[in-house]
Design an enzyme around this catalytic site. Structure first.
Site, PDB file in Angstrom:
ATOM      1  N   THR A  10       0.946  -1.194  -0.067  1.00 45.23           N
ATOM      2  CA  THR A  10       0.030  -0.132  -0.062  1.00 45.23           C
ATOM      3  C   THR A  10       0.887   1.465   0.046  1.00 45.23           C
ATOM      4  O   THR A  10       0.851   2.120  -0.750  1.00 45.23           O
ATOM      5  CB  THR A  10      -0.815  -0.091   1.360  1.00 45.23           C
ATOM      6  OG1 THR A  10      -1.597  -1.172   1.155  1.00 45.23           O
ATOM      7  CG2 THR A  10      -1.798   1.200   1.318  1.00 45.23           C
ATOM      8  N   VAL A  11       1.749   1.430   0.954  1.00 45.45           N
ATOM      9  CA  VAL A  11       2.466   2.540   0.919  1.00 45.45           C
ATOM     10  C   VAL A  11       3.630   2.722   0.032  1.00 45.45           C
ATOM     11  O   VAL A  11       3.785   3.729  -0.511  1.00 45.45           O
ATOM     12  CB  VAL A  11       3.256   2.659   2.573  1.00 45.45           C
ATOM     13  CG1 VAL A  11       3.982   4.028   2.715  1.00 45.45           C
ATOM     14  CG2 VAL A  11       2.053   2.581   3.442  1.00 45.45           C
ATOM     15  N   GLU A 116       9.249  10.183   9.776  1.00 46.57           N
ATOM     16  CA  GLU A 116       8.160  10.980   9.936  1.00 46.57           C
ATOM     17  C   GLU A 116       6.782  10.409   9.690  1.00 46.57           C
ATOM     18  O   GLU A 116       5.705  10.508  10.737  1.00 46.57           O
ATOM     19  CB  GLU A 116       8.061  12.203   9.108  1.00 46.57           C
ATOM     20  CG  GLU A 116       6.994  13.033   9.280  1.00 46.57           C
ATOM     21  CD  GLU A 116       6.661  13.855  10.538  1.00 46.57           C
ATOM     22  OE1 GLU A 116       7.605  14.458  10.891  1.00 46.57           O
ATOM     23  OE2 GLU A 116       5.814  13.372  11.255  1.00 46.57           O
ATOM     24  N   VAL A 119       4.650   7.515  12.745  1.00 46.50           N
ATOM     25  CA  VAL A 119       3.651   7.963  13.516  1.00 46.50           C
ATOM     26  C   VAL A 119       2.592   9.006  13.092  1.00 46.50           C
ATOM     27  O   VAL A 119       3.415  10.056  12.756  1.00 46.50           O
ATOM     28  CB  VAL A 119       4.310   8.426  14.785  1.00 46.50           C
ATOM     29  CG1 VAL A 119       3.424   8.627  16.210  1.00 46.50           C
ATOM     30  CG2 VAL A 119       5.515   7.592  15.388  1.00 46.50           C
ATOM     31  N   GLY A 121       0.930   8.902  10.521  1.00 46.00           N
ATOM     32  CA  GLY A 121       0.788   8.773   8.964  1.00 46.00           C
ATOM     33  C   GLY A 121       0.942  10.068   8.419  1.00 46.00           C
ATOM     34  O   GLY A 121       2.262  10.645   8.420  1.00 46.00           O
ATOM     35  N   GLY A 174      -6.958  -0.119   3.183  1.00 45.92           N
ATOM     36  CA  GLY A 174      -5.400  -0.150   3.354  1.00 45.92           C
ATOM     37  C   GLY A 174      -4.867   0.543   4.735  1.00 45.92           C
ATOM     38  O   GLY A 174      -3.890   1.030   4.652  1.00 45.92           O
ATOM     39  N   GLU A 177      -2.839  -3.184   9.588  1.00 42.74           N
ATOM     40  CA  GLU A 177      -1.734  -3.805   9.565  1.00 42.74           C
ATOM     41  C   GLU A 177      -2.024  -5.101   8.954  1.00 42.74           C
ATOM     42  O   GLU A 177      -3.162  -5.543   8.984  1.00 42.74           O
ATOM     43  CB  GLU A 177      -0.961  -4.157  10.786  1.00 42.74           C
ATOM     44  CG  GLU A 177      -0.622  -2.974  11.652  1.00 42.74           C
ATOM     45  CD  GLU A 177       0.232  -2.024  10.804  1.00 42.74           C
ATOM     46  OE1 GLU A 177       1.373  -2.252  10.466  1.00 42.74           O
ATOM     47  OE2 GLU A 177      -0.098  -0.711  10.443  1.00 42.74           O
ATOM     48  N   LYS A 192       4.431   3.242  18.317  1.00 42.70           N
ATOM     49  CA  LYS A 192       4.387   4.763  17.998  1.00 42.70           C
ATOM     50  C   LYS A 192       4.474   5.380  19.162  1.00 42.70           C
ATOM     51  O   LYS A 192       5.314   6.596  19.016  1.00 42.70           O
ATOM     52  CB  LYS A 192       3.018   5.011  17.463  1.00 42.70           C
ATOM     53  CG  LYS A 192       2.812   4.357  15.962  1.00 42.70           C
ATOM     54  CD  LYS A 192       1.384   4.465  15.525  1.00 42.70           C
ATOM     55  CE  LYS A 192       1.091   3.902  14.076  1.00 42.70           C
ATOM     56  NZ  LYS A 192      -0.365   4.167  13.676  1.00 42.70           N
ATOM     57  N   GLY A 290      -3.300   4.969   5.750  1.00 42.86           N
ATOM     58  CA  GLY A 290      -3.848   5.338   4.225  1.00 42.86           C
ATOM     59  C   GLY A 290      -2.680   5.522   3.550  1.00 42.86           C
ATOM     60  O   GLY A 290      -1.736   6.057   4.031  1.00 42.86           O
TER      61      GLY A 290
HETATM   62  N1  HSE Z   1      -2.350   0.289  10.857  1.00 38.69           N
HETATM   63  C1  HSE Z   1      -1.863   1.569  11.189  1.00 38.69           C
HETATM   64  C2  HSE Z   1      -2.966   2.665  11.676  1.00 38.69           C
HETATM   65  C3  HSE Z   1      -1.147   2.091   9.832  1.00 38.69           C
HETATM   66  O1  HSE Z   1      -4.202   2.192  11.229  1.00 38.69           O
HETATM   67  O2  HSE Z   1      -2.828   3.448  12.193  1.00 38.69           O
HETATM   68  C4  HSE Z   1      -0.565   3.646  10.075  1.00 38.69           C
HETATM   69  O3  HSE Z   1       0.649   3.580  11.015  1.00 38.69           O
END
Ligand code: HSE
Length: 399
Positions: A10-11, A116, A119, A121, A174, A177, A192, A290
């Site tokens: 995804t990322v 960055e 934590v 996103g 997305g 995890e 985090k 996301g």
């Molecule tokens: N699974 C994580 C969340 C993804 O839902 O925050 C982003 O760190």
């Protein structure tokens, strides 16, 4: 600047697509390699299954690690740093475990290790803790750090849907995890929070199994609607305080009155806050999960390297002691077993299906809850947020 992306989930796909779109600041970025594990078939001209090809290519300046998990991500990051590549990662688990080592190896090799996106996103959080910590001792961090659990709790409240249905939606979007138990049981938040404390306190906080971490696996639609009728919303929170040479750290569901910022943080959004002596309380809100928000934060780190905007250096040399019972709070607990005797030293009262336990030390509450869950695996608890005079939601600090 030539970069390699390790991982095309995804990322990784998000980073690739943003760079390919060529916004004016990314026009000098070129994705030379996309590393995928050998058992996947080629998808792009840039695809390689050879990590050695990447680290031995002198044209590669930046390696973006978005494989997730501890290994081989840990070894690949170390190897890239030792080959004098800057490394950027969104991988919370590997940073939480190895930040001290990565920082040391990056410094030795005169390259940067930036994270960055790990934590919050797309929320600019690490950079803002770093800015706050240039002036203040940051002494409190708390927030909604997980997009998936926030999405689940929010959707359950808004639509009355079941936990499993909304988890499926979070996976399709997305947010979750690969193994969503990390989102549900609080371990993603725990990682985090460790990373945030590392930067804020300049002290390496290792994620350990004995930390007080309790999730939302057992929450029911009935819990959510009962609290909603009383004007409360459940949020899965990470919280830490630092006082003198001690700090605490907890992940737990928490009840917020409907007028608070926390109760009004919806969908996959994160709401993270810090407190410093001169800056006071700062709150940050943004999409915590996301594809594009997370990829955006990775691109920001790449641009920082390209534009020589160095981040705050941390040596993690401060020695703080973890004290699970530094804070105390009120908790609502429900279980089918007789548990009241465990709390005989504390004020208690029955509130519907739950028992309200007053002002119990946080670490003690979590360890007693573990005992209860050995007999009743479906038992569940929620902390009740206390609102300070400044309107800040926090657990009381033990004197
Ligand atoms: N699974 C994580 C969340 C993804 O839902 O925050 C982003 O760190």
């Amino acid at each position: 600047m030539n970069i390699a992306i390790l991982g095309f989930g995804t990322v990784g796909t998000g980073v690739f697509n943003i760079i390919k779109k060529v916004y004016h600041l990314t026009e000098n970025l070129h994705v030379k390699y996309v590393f995928v594990r050998e058992n996947k078939k080629d998808q792009l001209a840039e695809t390689t299954a050879s990590f050695d090809e990447i680290v031995n290519d002198p044209e590669i300046e930046v390696v973006v690690e978005v494989l997730g998990g501890l290994e081989p991500a840990h070894q690949y990051i170390l190897s890239a740093l030792r080959h004098h590549k800057h490394v950027i990662t969104a991988n919370k688990a590997v940073i939480a475990c190895y930040l001290e080592e990565f920082t040391k190896v990056a410094t030795e090799n005169q390259v940067h290790f930036y994270f960055e996106s790990s934590v919050g996103g797309g929320t600019p959080w690490i950079s803002e803790i770093e800015r706050a910590a240039r002036v203040d001792d940051v002494d409190r961090i708390q927030g909604i750090f997980n997009g998936t659990s926030n999405f689940i709790l929010d959707q359950m409240k808004q639509s009355g849907a079941t936990f499993d249905d909304v988890l499926g939606q979070a996976q399709e979007l997305g947010y979750a995890e690969a193994d969503p138990s990390a989102d549900i049981d609080g371990w993603d938040i725990a990682n985090k929070l460790c990373i945030s404390c590392d930067i804020a306190y300049d002290c390496f906080v290792s994620p350990r199994q004995d930390l007080p971490v309790f999730g939302i696996r057992n929450i029911t639609a009935a819990d959510i609607s009962t609290f909603a009728r009383q004007g409360y919303t459940v949020k899965l929170m990470g919280k830490s305080h630092q006082i003198g040479t001690a700090f605490d750290y907890v992940v737990e569901p928490t009840l917020y009155p409907s007028y608070t910022f926390e109760a009004n943080t919806h969908e996959n959004y994160n709401l993270i806050s810090l407190h410093g002596q001169t800056v006071g309380d700062l709150r940050f809100i943004g999409q915590g999960a996301g594809q594009l928000p997370t990829a955006n934060a990775i691109i920001q780190d790449i641009l920082d390297i390209m534009q020589h905007r160095d981040h705050l250096e941390r040596g993690f040399e401060r020695r703080l002691t973890f004290q699970a019972n530094l804070s105390k709070g009120d908790y609502l607990l429900r279980s089918t077993i007789n548990f009241q005797w465990l709390f005989s030293n504390y004020d208690m009262r029955k509130v519907g299906e739950y028992v309200l336990i007053h002002q119990i030390p946080v670490g003690l509450m979590h360890s007693l809850m573990k005992n209860i869950q050995e007999k009743d695996p479906y038992a569940w608890m929620v902390s009740v947020a206390a609102i300070s005079n400044e309107g800040v939601v926090q657990n009381a600090i033990l004197n």
